[in-house]
Design a protein around this motif. Structure first.
Motif, mmCIF file in Angstrom:
data_model
loop_
_atom_site.group_PDB
_atom_site.id
_atom_site.type_symbol
_atom_site.label_atom_id
_atom_site.label_comp_id
_atom_site.label_asym_id
_atom_site.label_seq_id
_atom_site.Cartn_x
_atom_site.Cartn_y
_atom_site.Cartn_z
ATOM 1 N N TRP A 30 -49.445 -36.504 -50.072
ATOM 2 C CA TRP A 30 -48.351 -35.739 -49.326
ATOM 3 C C TRP A 30 -48.233 -34.478 -49.242
ATOM 4 O O TRP A 30 -47.528 -33.577 -48.788
ATOM 5 N N PRO A 32 -49.996 -31.074 -48.094
ATOM 6 C CA PRO A 32 -51.108 -30.646 -46.925
ATOM 7 C C PRO A 32 -51.995 -29.947 -47.720
ATOM 8 O O PRO A 32 -53.239 -29.605 -47.017
ATOM 9 N N ASP A 131 -44.120 -27.778 -44.421
ATOM 10 C CA ASP A 131 -44.962 -28.760 -44.179
ATOM 11 C C ASP A 131 -45.243 -29.837 -45.157
ATOM 12 O O ASP A 131 -45.212 -30.971 -44.767
ATOM 13 N N THR A 132 -45.233 -29.612 -46.479
ATOM 14 C CA THR A 132 -45.050 -30.478 -47.592
ATOM 15 C C THR A 132 -43.695 -31.322 -47.345
ATOM 16 O O THR A 132 -43.692 -32.302 -47.417
ATOM 17 N N GLN A 135 -44.366 -33.995 -44.834
ATOM 18 C CA GLN A 135 -45.276 -35.167 -45.169
ATOM 19 C C GLN A 135 -44.771 -35.821 -46.340
ATOM 20 O O GLN A 135 -44.972 -37.175 -46.473
ATOM 21 N N GLU A 138 -42.180 -38.413 -44.939
ATOM 22 C CA GLU A 138 -42.726 -39.439 -44.285
ATOM 23 C C GLU A 138 -43.393 -40.342 -45.227
ATOM 24 O O GLU A 138 -43.255 -41.629 -45.161
#
Length: 144
Positions: A30, A32, A131-132, A135, A138
């Protein structure tokens, strides 16, 4: 000291989220910026468990040793260290309906000459934090 924080909601309940996140090797899935995280030693994951993390952010590679310093029913704290920085990652998870509200807070303390780069690092870490969040959301939602 650069600080970034994100708060977001995920589908799984807090116990599921905390159980998953307490194993810092999951950053491989998770985070990036993470190239590889490996656990040092074996046995149960508890306060004092350590991991070796290799990351690349904006083309700059770094390695940190992370230690799990706190575990509660709603919070995990990991502290990463190397010669140029100390990072404290505090993850707080509380119920939100049938899911969880997760707050991921990072304090980055730059040491020595690296401290001069702190303003630029803050901008980079804001992007990495976004971004973290995406991710991590998700990945956690797949656990539900």
């Amino acid at each position: 000291m650069p600080t970034v924080e994100r708060t977001f909601v995920v589908t799984p309940p807090p116990a599921t989220v905390l159980e998953y996140l307490r194993d810092f090797t999951h950053t491989n899935e998770w985070d990036p910026g993470t190239d590889q995280t490996t656990r040092n030693g074996s046995g149960p994951i508890e306060v004092g468990t350590t991991w070796h993390n290799k990351s690349t952010i904006v083309g700059i590679s770094t390695e940190l040793e992370y230690t799990l310093t706190e575990i509660t029913d709603s919070r995990l704290v990991f502290v990463g260290r190397n010669d140029t920085a100390t990072t404290t990652d505090t993850i707080t998870v509380v119920p939100d309906g049938t899911g969880s509200q997760l707050t991921y807070h990072v304090d980055l303390d730059m040491h020595g000459a690296a401290a001069l780069a702190a303003p630029a690092v803050k901008l980079v870490f804001e992007k990495v934090a976004s971004d973290t969040e995406k991710q991590l959301t998700e990945v956690l939602n797949r656990l539900a």
